[in-house]
Design an enzyme around this catalytic site. Structure first.
Site, PDB file in Angstrom:
ATOM      1  N   CYS A   1       0.327  -1.566   0.224  1.00 12.79           N
ATOM      2  CA  CYS A   1      -0.198  -0.009   0.027  1.00 12.79           C
ATOM      3  C   CYS A   1       1.002   0.822  -0.282  1.00 12.79           C
ATOM      4  O   CYS A   1      -0.038   2.026  -0.410  1.00 12.79           O
ATOM      5  CB  CYS A   1      -1.330  -0.884   1.557  1.00 12.79           C
TER       6      CYS A   1
ATOM      7  N   ASP B   1      -7.720   5.794  -1.207  1.00 11.88           N
ATOM      8  CA  ASP B   1      -7.443   4.311  -0.712  1.00 11.88           C
ATOM      9  C   ASP B   1      -6.696   3.386  -1.965  1.00 11.88           C
ATOM     10  O   ASP B   1      -6.964   3.114  -2.609  1.00 11.88           O
ATOM     11  CB  ASP B   1      -8.385   3.561   0.484  1.00 11.88           C
TER      12      ASP B   1
ATOM     13  N   HIS C   1      -5.895   0.445  -1.500  1.00 11.18           N
ATOM     14  CA  HIS C   1      -5.947  -0.959  -0.974  1.00 11.18           C
ATOM     15  C   HIS C   1      -6.495  -2.099  -2.403  1.00 11.18           C
ATOM     16  O   HIS C   1      -6.946  -2.993  -1.750  1.00 11.18           O
ATOM     17  CB  HIS C   1      -6.483  -1.173   1.132  1.00 11.18           C
TER      18      HIS C   1
END
Length: 249
Positions: free
Chosen positions: A74, A204, A206
């Site tokens: 990440c 994000d 992810h």
């Protein structure tokens, strides 16, 4: 659920393992979603202060180039998103204008700089805001300001929020955020403050799967406004803020 969406979710991902082993990760950035925060409604109708990034970027996430980095990549993906913003919005210096570096290129650069041992490349070791600052300076000559926030409601709501407002107003570049208990890397692309607290615009890294349009990413929560009070109050946080005010195109 829409049939097209179901088909997209069931589509197998080509992780390109043989290419990864050779350090030749496939570059598929031409298909990445762009500026995925645009069109997202504001979290507050009567905000007191609102600050946002300026300019376009590409959204990098788990597996987006064929390398399976689920569970450890990440930080790398957030760096790539920040690098794409620099490529799109900053005046390059000679010999420094390169596309966002691949994960193997990031690891090799950290070894070359002496920040990591030779065994780091290749590996599945995490990296954070400090390494992000080294990488952006190494590839793009962009220095970064690192801000440590000790944690807790007061520190996050005042120190982090005020730093972010100042940063977006002056530099307009994306920020990387990470912590200890909350060690998931986040891209911060805006901040909105009202009478009852503040929200951060989080991109994000992810997400893992086939490429999605920005509205679908927003619908699923991969791009969203998050209340500062929803962050882990027992975690410290670090911010990596690219200092790009004098490099904007």
């Amino acid at each position: 659920m829409d049939k097209k969406l179901m088909a997209a979710e069931s589509e197998e991902i080509d992780w390109g393992e043989s290419a990864a082993d050779e350090g030749k990760i496939m570059k598929r950035t031409q298909s990445l979603s762009e500026s995925v925060h645009t069109g997202l409604p504001y979290p507050l109708t009567n905000h007191v202060k609102f600050s946002l990034i300026k300019g376009d970027y590409l959204y990098f996430h788990y597996g987006c180039d064929g390398q399976d980095d689920r569970g450890w990549g990440c930080g790398y993906r957030t760096i790539q998103t920040m690098a794409s913003w620099i490529c799109n919005n900053c005046v390059p210096l000679k010999d420094k204008h390169t596309p966002p570096p691949s994960l193997p290129e990031i690891q090799k650069a950290l070894v070359t700089m002496g920040d990591k041992p030779g065994s780091f490349s290749p590996s599945r070791d995490w990296i954070g805001t400090f390494e992000a600052s080294l990488i952006l300076d190494y590839f793009y000559d962009v220095p970064c300001k690192l801000v440590h926030v000790r944690g807790g409601g007061t520190e996050l709501e005042h120190v982090a929020v005020e730093e972010l407002h100042r940063h977006f107003e002056k530099h307009g570049s994306p920020v990387m955020m990470g912590g200890d208990r909350d060690n998931s890397s986040k891209g911060i692309f805006g901040v909105c403050t009202g009478g009852d607290g503040s929200y951060l615009l989080v991109v994000d890294p992810h997400y893992c799967g086939c490429q999605l349009e920005k509205m679908e990413l927003q619908r699923r929560g991969w791009v969203a406004w998050k209340r500062v009070s929803s962050l882990d109050q027992s975690s410290f946080y670090n911010l990596c803020m690219p200092q790009t005010a004098n490099r904007a195109t």
